[in-house]
Enzyme design. Structure first.
Site, PDB file in Angstrom:
ATOM      1  N   ASN A 190       0.879  -1.176   0.000  1.00  0.00           N
ATOM      2  CA  ASN A 190       0.000   0.000   0.000  1.00  0.00           C
ATOM      3  C   ASN A 190       0.913   1.222   0.000  1.00  0.00           C
ATOM      4  O   ASN A 190       1.468   1.597   1.028  1.00  0.00           O
ATOM      5  CB  ASN A 190      -0.888  -0.035   1.242  1.00  0.00           C
ATOM      6  CG  ASN A 190      -1.858   1.133   1.281  1.00  0.00           C
ATOM      7  OD1 ASN A 190      -1.802   2.043   0.437  1.00  0.00           O
ATOM      8  ND2 ASN A 190      -2.739   1.128   2.257  1.00  0.00           N
ATOM      9  N   ARG A 243      -2.607  -2.016  -3.425  1.00  0.00           N
ATOM     10  CA  ARG A 243      -3.826  -1.245  -3.213  1.00  0.00           C
ATOM     11  C   ARG A 243      -3.786  -0.018  -4.123  1.00  0.00           C
ATOM     12  O   ARG A 243      -2.786   0.693  -4.164  1.00  0.00           O
ATOM     13  CB  ARG A 243      -3.898  -0.780  -1.763  1.00  0.00           C
ATOM     14  CG  ARG A 243      -5.108   0.081  -1.540  1.00  0.00           C
ATOM     15  CD  ARG A 243      -5.096   0.760  -0.205  1.00  0.00           C
ATOM     16  NE  ARG A 243      -6.303   1.547  -0.079  1.00  0.00           N
ATOM     17  CZ  ARG A 243      -6.370   2.682   0.596  1.00  0.00           C
ATOM     18  NH1 ARG A 243      -5.319   3.149   1.210  1.00  0.00           N
ATOM     19  NH2 ARG A 243      -7.495   3.343   0.662  1.00  0.00           N
ATOM     20  N   HIS A 246     -13.084   2.739  -0.056  1.00  0.00           N
ATOM     21  CA  HIS A 246     -13.115   1.661   0.950  1.00  0.00           C
ATOM     22  C   HIS A 246     -13.770   0.398   0.399  1.00  0.00           C
ATOM     23  O   HIS A 246     -14.273  -0.433   1.162  1.00  0.00           O
ATOM     24  CB  HIS A 246     -13.921   2.071   2.209  1.00  0.00           C
ATOM     25  CG  HIS A 246     -13.247   3.062   3.092  1.00  0.00           C
ATOM     26  ND1 HIS A 246     -13.949   4.001   3.815  1.00  0.00           N
ATOM     27  CD2 HIS A 246     -11.947   3.266   3.376  1.00  0.00           C
ATOM     28  CE1 HIS A 246     -13.112   4.735   4.516  1.00  0.00           C
ATOM     29  NE2 HIS A 246     -11.876   4.309   4.261  1.00  0.00           N
ATOM     30  N   ARG A 256     -11.771  15.232   8.219  1.00  0.00           N
ATOM     31  CA  ARG A 256     -12.548  15.644   7.037  1.00  0.00           C
ATOM     32  C   ARG A 256     -13.986  15.974   7.446  1.00  0.00           C
ATOM     33  O   ARG A 256     -14.568  15.269   8.276  1.00  0.00           O
ATOM     34  CB  ARG A 256     -12.580  14.513   6.003  1.00  0.00           C
ATOM     35  CG  ARG A 256     -11.267  14.357   5.268  1.00  0.00           C
ATOM     36  CD  ARG A 256     -11.312  13.140   4.351  1.00  0.00           C
ATOM     37  NE  ARG A 256     -10.307  12.178   4.740  1.00  0.00           N
ATOM     38  CZ  ARG A 256     -10.274  10.913   4.353  1.00  0.00           C
ATOM     39  NH1 ARG A 256     -11.186  10.445   3.534  1.00  0.00           N
ATOM     40  NH2 ARG A 256      -9.319  10.112   4.766  1.00  0.00           N
ATOM     41  N   GLU A 299      -8.420  -5.663   4.894  1.00  0.00           N
ATOM     42  CA  GLU A 299      -8.184  -5.225   3.510  1.00  0.00           C
ATOM     43  C   GLU A 299      -6.960  -5.921   2.914  1.00  0.00           C
ATOM     44  O   GLU A 299      -6.972  -6.313   1.757  1.00  0.00           O
ATOM     45  CB  GLU A 299      -8.006  -3.706   3.476  1.00  0.00           C
ATOM     46  CG  GLU A 299      -9.324  -2.977   3.679  1.00  0.00           C
ATOM     47  CD  GLU A 299      -9.157  -1.526   4.073  1.00  0.00           C
ATOM     48  OE1 GLU A 299      -8.700  -1.266   5.208  1.00  0.00           O
ATOM     49  OE2 GLU A 299      -9.466  -0.648   3.260  1.00  0.00           O
TER      50      GLU A 299
END
Ligand code: ADP
Length: 400
Positions: free
Chosen positions: A9, A90, A179, A240, A385
Site C-alpha cells: 500500500n 492497493r 473503501h 474531514r 483489507e
C-alpha cells in the site's frame, strides 16, 4: 510451503507492506517504510511478534525502500519466509475503468495514470509503488486491487450528482465511492456469519476509521455508498468534514477570504472530529471523556446524528429486508458507546441493540449485539483489507 503474496500500500511518503499466505490467511511479516523523500526515512517491520527498525539513507525514496525490503528483510538469514509468488497493490481510484482487480501490465499502468486527476494525492503514490515493485521483483506478476471497484455496481441514481449531465459524460464527474475492498470483505464476512449466500444478503457496512464510509449492499452488491467523487463526501471523519452545503465554499471564499489551498486544508485536514473538538481527531478520548468535556460531546453527537441518518436512508434501498448492519474499522470495532447511540435511534426499523453484549465487542472481537427481537442483526467484524488484496492477487496470479 505455499507461495506468499506481498501486499503493498504505497502512499506519497510511505509504503506499507505485508507478506501474507492467502491460503492459510496468515501474515508472516508486516511493516512500513515511512518519511520517504525526507531527511529521516525509516523501515519498520514486525516479524514473529518482534518489532525491528532500520534507518534508510537520507532522502531515500520508494525504490530504495523496496530494495532494502528485498535485501535486508525478505532475504534475512534468520527469517524462514516462503517464496513470494506475486505482489498485490492497493490502488485507491480506478475510475470507471476497473470493475474488479486486474493483473498489471503497461495498459493498466496507463489507465491508473489517467485516473490521477480523480485521486491526485493517492494514484501517483500507487504508481511509484508499482514501478518500484516491478524493478525490485522483475520476475513476479503484479495485481492492482481498486478501492473503487466494488462500487462499480452503483445504479445511476446513486452515482449521479444533480449537475449538468455533460459533466459526467465528458469529464467523469460522478460519485465513485472508496473503501470498496473493506466493504467487499465485510459483505462476505457478514454472509458467512449469517450462514447464507452472499448473493442473497442485504447489509449496511459501516467502515469507521480516520476515514469513514458506509455502504448499502443489496444481494451482495454495492448499491450506494457515502463517499463520492473523492473521499471527502459523507460521514464526519477524523479531520474531514464529510457532507456540507457546497455553497459554503463560496461563502468562505467570497466573504471570509479563504483561498483554494486554505479551503482544501480546512475541509480535509482541519474539520471533522478535529474541527468540532478543536483539539483531537482521535475518537478514544472523545468517547471516554465526553460527559466531562462539552466539545467532545458535541463531536460525538454530530457523528451519531449523521450515521443514524445515513443508515436509516440506506435501509430504504433494501427491498424490505435488512439482514445486518456491520461495524468495522478502528472506531467501528472499538467505540461501543457510538454503536449503541446510533443503533438506539433505529427502533422505528425494529432494530434493537443489546447494551451489555455491545460492550463486550471491542479490541478485535467479532460478534453480534442485537437482541432476539431485532429484525436486523447488529454485528462487529474486524475488516481485513490486506487479506482481501492477497486473496485477489493469488486468484489472478498464483497457479497453485
Ligand atoms: P485508518 O482510517 O487510519 O485506517 P483506523 O481504522 O485505524 O483508521 O481507525 C482509527 C480511529 O479508530 C481513530 O479515531 C482511533 O481513535 C479510533 N480507535 C482506535 N481504538 C479505539 C478505541 N479503543 N476506542 C475508540 N476509538 C478507537
Amino acid at each position: 510451503m505455499s507461495q506468499a503474496v506481498l501486499v503493498i500500500n504505497s502512499g506519497s511518503s510511505s509504503v506499507k507492506f505485508a507478506l501474507i499466505d492467502p491460503q492459510k490467511n496468515l501474515t508472516h511479516l508486516s511493516g512500513m517504510a515511512e518519511s520517504l523523500g525526507l531527511s529521516n526515512p525509516k523501515l519498520k517491520w514486525t516479524y514473529a511478534g518482534e518489532k525491528h527498525q532500520r534507518i534508510l539513507a537520507e532522502y531515500a525514496g520508494h525504490q530504495q525502500a523496496l530494495t532494502c525490503l528485498v535485501t535486508e528483510i525478505l532475504n534475512h538469514p534468520d527469517y524462514p519466509l516462503p517464496s513470494i509468488g506475486c505482489i498485490g497493490h492497493r490502488v485507491v481510484h480506478g475510475g470507471e475503468k476497473f470493475q474488479s482487480s486486474v493483473l498489471i501490465n503497461q495498459a493498466v499502468i496507463d489507465q491508473i495514470r489517467e485516473c490521477v486527476p480523480l485521486a491526485p494525492l493517492h494514484n501517483p503514490a500507487h504508481l511509484l509503488g508499482i514501478e518500484a515493485a516491478i524493478k525490485a521483483f522483475p520476475a513476479l506478476p503484479n495485481v492492482a486491487v481498486f478501492d473503487t471497484a466494488f462500487h462499480q455496481t452503483l445504479p445511476e441514481e446513486a452515482y449521479l450528482y444533480a449537475l449538468p449531465y455533460a459533466l459526467y459524460q465528458e469529464q467523469g464527474v460522478r460519485r465513485y465511492g472508496m473503501h470498496g475492498t473493506s466493504h467487499r470483505f465485510i459483505a462476505s464476512a457478514t454472509a458467512r456469519w449469517l450462514n447464507q449466500p452472499i448473493e442473497q444478503t442485504n447489509l449496511i457496512s459501516c467502515h469507521l476509521g480516520n476515514g469513514a464510509s458506509l455502504c448499502a449492499i443489496r444481494n451482495g452488491q454495492s448499491v450506494d455508498t457515502s463517499m463520492g467523487m473523492t473521499p471527502l463526501e459523507g460521514l464526519v471523519m477524523g479531520t474531514r468534514s464529510g457532507d456540507i452545503d457546497p455553497a459554503l465554499v463560496f461563502y468562505l471564499h467570497d466573504q471570509l477570504g479563504y483561498n483554494w489551498d486554505e479551503l482544501n486544508q480546512l475541509l480535509t485536514q482541519k474539520s471533522g472530529l478535529l474541527g468540532l473538538t478543536e483539539s483531537t481527531s482521535d475518537f478514544r478520548p472523545i468517547e471516554a471523556d465526553r460527559h466531562k468535556n462539552p466539545a467532545f460531546e458535541r463531536a460525538f453527537q454530530v457523528c451519531v446524528h449523521r450515521l443514524a441518518k445515513y443508515i436509516a436512508g440506506y435501509a430504504s434501498l433494501m427491498d424490505g429486508r435488512l439482514d445486518a448492519i456491520c461495524f468495522t474499522g478502528g472506531i467501528g470495532e472499538n467505540a461501543a458507546a457510538l454503536r449503541l447511540a446510533v443503533c438506539q435511534r433505529l427502533s422505528l426499523l425494529q432494530i434493537f441493540p443489546d447494551p451489555d453484549r455491545n460492550l463486550e465487542l471491542v479490541g478485535g472481537v467479532s460478534g453480534s449485539f442485537s437482541t432476539s427481537h431485532s429484525r436486523t442483526q447488529l454485528l462487529v467484524l474486524p475488516t481485513d483489507e490486506e487479506g482481501m488484496i492477497a486473496a485477489d492477487a493469488a486468484a489472478l496470479a498464483l497457479t497453485n
